[in-house]
Design a protein around this motif. Sequence first.
Motif, short mmCIF file in Angstrom:
data_model
loop_
_atom_site.label_atom_id
_atom_site.label_comp_id
_atom_site.label_asym_id
_atom_site.label_seq_id
_atom_site.Cartn_x
_atom_site.Cartn_y
_atom_site.Cartn_z
N ALA A 288 0.83 -1.21 0.00
CA ALA A 288 0.00 0.00 0.00
C ALA A 288 0.87 1.26 0.00
CB ALA A 288 -0.94 -0.01 1.21
N PHE A 289 1.92 1.25 0.81
CA PHE A 289 2.83 2.39 0.87
C PHE A 289 3.56 2.60 -0.45
CE2 PHE A 289 7.21 3.88 1.68
CZ PHE A 289 6.93 5.15 2.15
N MET A 290 4.10 1.51 -1.01
CA MET A 290 4.86 1.61 -2.26
C MET A 290 4.00 2.12 -3.40
SD MET A 290 8.03 0.66 -1.60
CE MET A 290 8.76 0.13 -3.14
N LEU A 291 2.73 1.70 -3.42
CA LEU A 291 1.82 2.13 -4.49
C LEU A 291 1.20 3.50 -4.20
CD1 LEU A 291 2.26 -0.78 -5.42
CD2 LEU A 291 -0.15 -0.87 -6.05
N ARG A 292 1.72 4.13 -3.17
CA ARG A 292 1.29 5.49 -2.87
C ARG A 292 2.40 6.51 -3.15
NH1 ARG A 292 -0.54 4.44 1.76
NH2 ARG A 292 1.10 5.19 3.16
N ASN A 307 -15.10 7.89 -16.47
CA ASN A 307 -16.36 7.63 -17.17
C ASN A 307 -16.85 6.21 -17.00
OD1 ASN A 307 -16.51 10.31 -18.30
ND2 ASN A 307 -14.94 9.69 -19.78
N ASP A 308 -16.28 5.50 -16.02
CA ASP A 308 -16.62 4.09 -15.82
C ASP A 308 -17.19 3.91 -14.41
OD1 ASP A 308 -15.88 1.23 -17.17
OD2 ASP A 308 -15.75 1.12 -14.98
N ALA A 309 -18.13 2.99 -14.28
CA ALA A 309 -18.78 2.75 -12.99
C ALA A 309 -17.83 2.16 -11.96
CB ALA A 309 -19.99 1.81 -13.18
N ARG A 310 -16.66 1.67 -12.40
CA ARG A 310 -15.68 1.11 -11.48
C ARG A 310 -14.77 2.15 -10.84
NH1 ARG A 310 -14.89 -3.55 -15.97
NH2 ARG A 310 -15.43 -1.71 -17.17
N TYR A 311 -15.00 3.40 -11.19
CA TYR A 311 -14.10 4.48 -10.74
C TYR A 311 -13.91 4.47 -9.22
CZ TYR A 311 -12.25 9.18 -9.92
OH TYR A 311 -11.48 10.24 -9.50
N GLY A 312 -14.99 4.43 -8.47
CA GLY A 312 -14.90 4.51 -7.02
C GLY A 312 -14.13 3.36 -6.40
N VAL A 317 -9.70 9.57 -3.78
CA VAL A 317 -9.20 10.95 -3.68
C VAL A 317 -9.19 11.32 -2.20
CG1 VAL A 317 -9.46 13.33 -4.40
CG2 VAL A 317 -10.19 11.49 -5.93
N THR A 318 -8.02 11.69 -1.69
CA THR A 318 -7.90 12.06 -0.28
C THR A 318 -8.52 13.42 -0.03
OG1 THR A 318 -5.77 13.19 -0.48
CG2 THR A 318 -5.73 10.78 -0.21
N SER A 319 -8.68 13.77 1.23
CA SER A 319 -9.23 15.08 1.59
C SER A 319 -8.36 16.22 1.08
CB SER A 319 -9.39 15.19 3.11
OG SER A 319 -8.14 14.99 3.76
N ALA A 320 -7.07 15.91 0.87
CA ALA A 320 -6.14 16.92 0.34
C ALA A 320 -6.13 16.95 -1.18
CB ALA A 320 -4.73 16.67 0.86
N GLY A 321 -6.93 16.06 -1.79
CA GLY A 321 -7.01 16.05 -3.24
C GLY A 321 -6.04 15.12 -3.93
N LYS A 327 -7.49 0.19 -5.08
CA LYS A 327 -7.46 -1.27 -5.01
C LYS A 327 -6.52 -1.74 -3.91
CE LYS A 327 -8.39 -1.96 -9.95
NZ LYS A 327 -7.91 -2.58 -11.21
N PHE A 328 -5.48 -0.95 -3.66
CA PHE A 328 -4.46 -1.34 -2.69
C PHE A 328 -4.15 -0.26 -1.66
CE2 PHE A 328 -3.54 -3.52 -6.75
CZ PHE A 328 -3.75 -4.83 -6.34
N ASN A 329 -4.94 0.79 -1.61
CA ASN A 329 -4.72 1.87 -0.65
C ASN A 329 -6.03 2.22 0.06
OD1 ASN A 329 -1.87 3.30 -0.82
ND2 ASN A 329 -2.39 2.61 -2.86
N GLY A 330 -5.90 2.57 1.31
CA GLY A 330 -7.07 3.00 2.05
C GLY A 330 -7.95 1.86 2.51
N ALA A 331 -7.56 0.63 2.24
CA ALA A 331 -8.36 -0.51 2.66
C ALA A 331 -8.09 -0.82 4.13
CB ALA A 331 -8.03 -1.73 1.79
N THR A 332 -9.04 -1.49 4.74
CA THR A 332 -8.88 -1.89 6.13
C THR A 332 -9.19 -3.36 6.28
OG1 THR A 332 -11.18 -1.34 6.68
CG2 THR A 332 -9.51 0.39 7.00
N TYR A 333 -8.65 -3.96 7.32
CA TYR A 333 -8.96 -5.34 7.67
C TYR A 333 -9.28 -5.36 9.16
CZ TYR A 333 -8.54 -10.37 8.37
OH TYR A 333 -8.80 -11.68 8.69
#
Length: 461
Positions: A288-292, A307-312, A317-321, A327-333
């Motif tokens: 996650a860190f490396m892909l950030r 323009n695709d329904a899979r966008y979200g 997009v972080t609060s800072a923009g 797919k690999f960031n912001g996820a939780t377990y």
Amino acid sequence: MIMKQLYRKIVTIFTLTGLLTTSCDIINVTDVDPVYQVSEDKVITNIDQAQTVLYGVYGSLVKGLDYIVYMPSVTSLMGTTMKPGIWGGGSENAFFINDVNPDNSYLELMYSKMYFLINNANHVITKTELLNTEDSRKEEIIAEAKFLRAQAHFYLLRLFGEFFDTNSTFGIVLKTMPISNADAQPRASVAETYELILEDLDYAISHAPDFSSTFYVSKIAAKALKSKVALYQKDYSTAASLAREVLDSDERELEESYADIFTKKVVSPNEVIFQTPFDNLNNRNNKAFMLRVYFELSDEYVALMENDARYGAAVAVTSAGSIRNNKFNGATYNGVPLTADTEYFLRLDEIYLIYAEAILRAETDVEASRSALNVIRERSVNPLVTTAVPSELLEAIRIEKILELGAESGEEWFDLVRFHKEGDININDFKELSSETRLILPLPIQTVELSNNVVKQNSGY
């Protein structure tokens, strides 16, 4: 809990067997110390020992960043879905501009890691074959090791060999026995490379266990990988037939929603066929860190996804923009933010798209191809494809691969190369290459030099 137990089992056994293996830092595969030198003739004397060492081969996939981060990310840089991140430098940018020098450090890491795995797989295969036992697990262990060897050889071929030309002499160095000396071995041809890969996969199809876990090789995984290899080999009839068998097997099914793939991760996935385990508490592989910070989403990919329904599911997009690979960031377990993550080697959505392309190229079966494509379109809640023009349908399939698998493992790069070589597109309309030689990467400079040029460098490097 089960996922964590499986992961710990693999890594623990990998650590133990690692005491007997060669160093994964070796770059020249023709100059590797003999594997399992300590009591080599006694390391595998029964099925339990063979199983233990096999776990060590699986451990090669999850130990380090090579399979988890480097290979998928630099290939995505070569394609159109990633760009160097804020911490990315010249090594990453070389892949992004498709002008990699033989001394690039990523080449060494990826190349040596795959041969490290192959070397250990060969030890499992050759020693297990000698066991005098009626235990059915014997053939399964050999089959799993052969699959892992085939996958590594295939990854090496499509990165470093002219995989798109079966008449080419620029295949890869093939290894079928544990390395016992430092004698240099020349590259095999592309045809010979495919022959060994397919031979290994045929054995796995016949003898691997039935599907039980996404962390381990199975018959369906072997069929899925063989369908992909056949697609690259341009054996489209075989690719279509095998992909259809996988789709009709009912052993795997698409997730209800696209987002479920990346929220479930490794917890009871329906769609994944083969992937790596991870343990966020005990194995912070930092994907996650490396892909950030080292590998970010490309502007082109973000614009395509808007323009695709899979966008979200794909883009955050972080609060800072700031843009993130969702797919690999912001996820939780279990409510805890992840620093580690998985690598999806094979998923059912890709098999649908392999079938769609292969059946169209093999039989010009527009209806079957479009139907398979629209299964994916429907699942992602996007408008269905209606064209009946084969060339338009092929392009729709190529784009769908980006929408479905983009910013993961660089599949769009290999599609660009394949479609370019088939005459469907001009790759320079998407990535400006200085030469056709840039369709593949150079071999690491150490491999060529330490072999006294027995291992020939790729043309143009």
